[in-house]
Design an enzyme around this catalytic site. Structure first.
Site, PDB file in Angstrom:
ATOM      1  N   LYS A  18      69.850 154.502   8.358  1.00 26.77           N
ATOM      2  CA  LYS A  18      68.555 153.949   8.761  1.00 26.77           C
ATOM      3  C   LYS A  18      68.553 153.583  10.243  1.00 26.77           C
ATOM      4  O   LYS A  18      67.607 153.891  10.975  1.00 26.77           O
ATOM      5  CB  LYS A  18      68.240 152.719   7.910  1.00 26.77           C
ATOM      6  CG  LYS A  18      67.023 151.928   8.367  1.00 26.77           C
ATOM      7  CD  LYS A  18      65.740 152.749   8.303  1.00 26.77           C
ATOM      8  CE  LYS A  18      64.538 151.889   8.684  1.00 26.77           C
ATOM      9  NZ  LYS A  18      63.279 152.660   8.634  1.00 26.77           N
ATOM     10  N   CYS A  33      60.843 148.257  13.746  1.00 24.20           N
ATOM     11  CA  CYS A  33      61.987 149.157  13.525  1.00 24.20           C
ATOM     12  C   CYS A  33      62.602 149.669  14.815  1.00 24.20           C
ATOM     13  O   CYS A  33      63.708 149.284  15.185  1.00 24.20           O
ATOM     14  CB  CYS A  33      61.560 150.320  12.642  1.00 24.20           C
ATOM     15  SG  CYS A  33      61.202 149.868  10.932  1.00 24.20           S
TER      16      CYS A  33
END
Length: 411
Positions: free
Chosen positions: A210, A264
Site C-alpha cells: 500500500k 494517502c
C-alpha cells in the site's frame, strides 16, 4: 461471518460499510462523532461521494446498515480509522490503538479483525500485541504462523475519491494475514462483495504494498511538479512540454499541480521514510519537492500582485483534487494561508464543494464565495483546484484581470 462492524465512517469506512451491507451482510458502522452517526442514520452521507446517498438510503432503510457510537459483538471487525503522522513525519497509530481498545471487550473466539487503515510496516503485528495485552484470555495469533483463537489480517483500501463505490467492488485486493488461516478467512469475507481478485501475502508485504503504491504516485507527481518549476524559469509552457514529451511511446509524465494532498499520497511515503530513513532517498526527495510546491505557487501569485495596489486575489478551489470535498492535507489550503499571512492583498476563497471553510482559514477572517462573485471581484484569479464548475470562467473574464493557473484548468 454475517455480522460485521466497521470502525471509522470516513471516506473509506462509510462506503465500505454500505457496500457490504448491500451484499447481504448485517453491518454496524461505528464512529465517535455523533453528528456523523445522526447523518448516516437518516440515510444520508456526511461526505461527498457519487451514489453514496442513494446507497445509504437503501441499506439504512432496510436495516442492513446501522450507525452507532458503540461497538457491539460481531463476527468481523474492519478497522478503517485515520493514520496521520506526528511531528517529524512519524506515523501516528493512536486511532488504531483506540479502535483496538474499543473492540477488545467484545472479541470472542473465531472473530476476524481486518486492518484497512494505511499503516507503517509492522502495524498489524502491533495491533495483535495491543489485543493480546487487552485480552490475555484469548490466544492472539503470532507472526511466526502459530494460529490463535482469533484471526488478524491487513487489507489496504485501494479506492479513488469520486469512484469509491465502484472501486471497492471491482479493484483487486491485497490480503496479508498474520497466519494462513487469517488470510483464508479474510478472502472469504471480501468475496461477499469484492469482484476483484484477492491476492494473498503476509501482513508486512501487504502493508508495504500500500505504501509503495502511493509512493510511486508521489515520485511521479514530484517529477511533473519539478518540471513545472524548471519550465517557468526557462520560459517554457510546461503543459505543451509534457504533451510533446508524452508522444514518446514509453513516456507518460503526469500533470503538475498546486502540490500533493489527500490523506494517502501526501502522508504514506513518510511511513516508508520513517521505517528506512537511510534507504528511502528518492521517496524522501519526492516528498520534499511536493511539499515545497505550494510555496512556489505563493511566490508566483505574490509576484503578480506587485502590479496592483492592494489587489483582490480569488483562490479558486481548496480540495486536494477536482470535484470532491476532501480538504485533507490539501496544498491549496497552504497556498491560501500563505497568501493571507504575507498580506498579498484581499483574499477571496471559492470552494463550491464545502459549506464552511476550515478553521485555519476562518480564523484569518476568510469566507467562502460563489464562483461568479469571486471571479467578478478579483484582480488576480488563482486556479488551485480544477473543479468542473471553474471551466468556462476564462472565457467570461473582463480585461485587466490576471490569471495564475496552478492546476492546468485552462488546458
Amino acid at each position: 461471518m454475517r455480522h460485521i462492524s466497521v470502525l471509522g465512517l470516513g471516506y473509506v469506512g462509510l462506503p465500505t460499510a454500505a457496500v457490504f451491507a448491500d451484499s447481504g451482510l448485517r453491518v454496524v458502522g461505528v464512529d465517535i462523532d455523533r453528528k456523523t452517526i445522526e447523518t448516516i442514520s437518516s440515510g444520508r452521507a456526511h461526505i461527498v461521494e457519487p451514489g453514496l446517498d442513494e446507497l445509504l438510503k437503501k441499506v439504512v432503510g432496510n436495516g442492513s446498515l446501522r450507525a452507532s457510537t458503540a461497538v457491539e459483538e460481531s463476527d468481523v471487525f474492519v478497522i478503517a480509522v485515520p493514520t496521520p503522522f506526528k511531528e517529524g513525519n512519524a506515523p501516528d497509530l493512536k486511532h488504531v490503538k483506540a479502535a483496538a481498545s474499543m473492540i477488545a471487550p467484545f472479541l470472542k473466539r473465531g472473530n476476524l479483525i481486518i486492518l484497512e487503515s494505511t499503516s507503517p510496516v509492522g502495524a498489524t503485528e502491533q495491533l495483535a500485541a495491543w489485543l493480546s495485552e487487552a485480552r490475555s484470555d484469548l490466544n492472539v495469533p503470532k507472526i511466526d504462523g502459530s494460529e490463535g483463537d482469533i484471526y488478524l489480517a491487513y487489507c489496504p483500501e485501494r479506492v479513488l475519491p469520486g469512484k469509491v463505490l465502484r472501486e471497492v467492488v471491482e479493484n483487486d485486493r491485497v490480503i496479508g494475514g498474520i497466519t494462513s488461516k487469517s488470510s483464508e478467512l479474510a478472502v472469504q469475507f471480501y468475496n461477499n462483495a469484492v469482484k476483484g481478485q484477492c491476492h494473498v501475502t503476509n501482513s508486512r508485504t501487504a502493508e508495504l504494498c500500500k505504501l509503495s503504491e502511493n509512493s510511486f504516485r508521489d515520485v511521479n507527481i514530484a517529477f511533473a511538479n519539478e518540471l513545472s518549476i524548471i519550465s517557468a524559469k526557462l520560459g517554457i509552457d510546461v503543459y505543451e512540454l509534457i504533451a510533446l514529451t508524452n508522444r514518446h511511446p514509453r513516456v507518460n509524465i503526469l500533470q503538475p499541480g498546486t502540490g500533493v494532498g489527500g490523506h494517502c499520497i501526501a502522508v504514506d511515503p513518510w511511513f516508508i521514510v520513517d521505517g528506512a530513513p537511510k534507504e528511502a532517498r528518492i521517496i524522501r526527495t519526492a516528498r520534499e519537492v511536493n511539499d515545497d510546491k505550494p510555496k512556489w505557487v505563493i511566490d508566483q501569485i505574490a509576484a503578480l500582485a506587485l502590479g496592483f495596489d492592494n489587489p483582490t486575489v480569488a483562490c479558486m478551489g481548496l480540495a486536494y483534487k477536482p470535484n470532491v470535498d476532501d480538504l485533507r492535507e490539501s496544498p491549496s489550503i497552504e497556498v491560501v494561508k500563505g497568501l493571507s499571512d504575507q498580506d498579498v492583498g484581499q483574499i477571496l476563497v471559492c470552494e463550491p464543494f464545502v459549506s464552511e471553510l476550515p478553521e485555519s482559514l476562518k480564523k484569518r477572517g476568510l469566507k467562502n464565495h460563489d464562483v461568479e462573485s469571486a471571479v467578478a471581484s478579483a484582480d488576480i484569479i488563482a486556479f488551485l483546484t480544477a473543479h468542473d464548475q471553474f471551466h468556462g470562467t476564462l472565457q467570461q473574464l473582463q480585461p485587466g484581470k490576471k490569471i495564475f493557473d496552478a492546476c492546468g484548468l485552462s488546458r
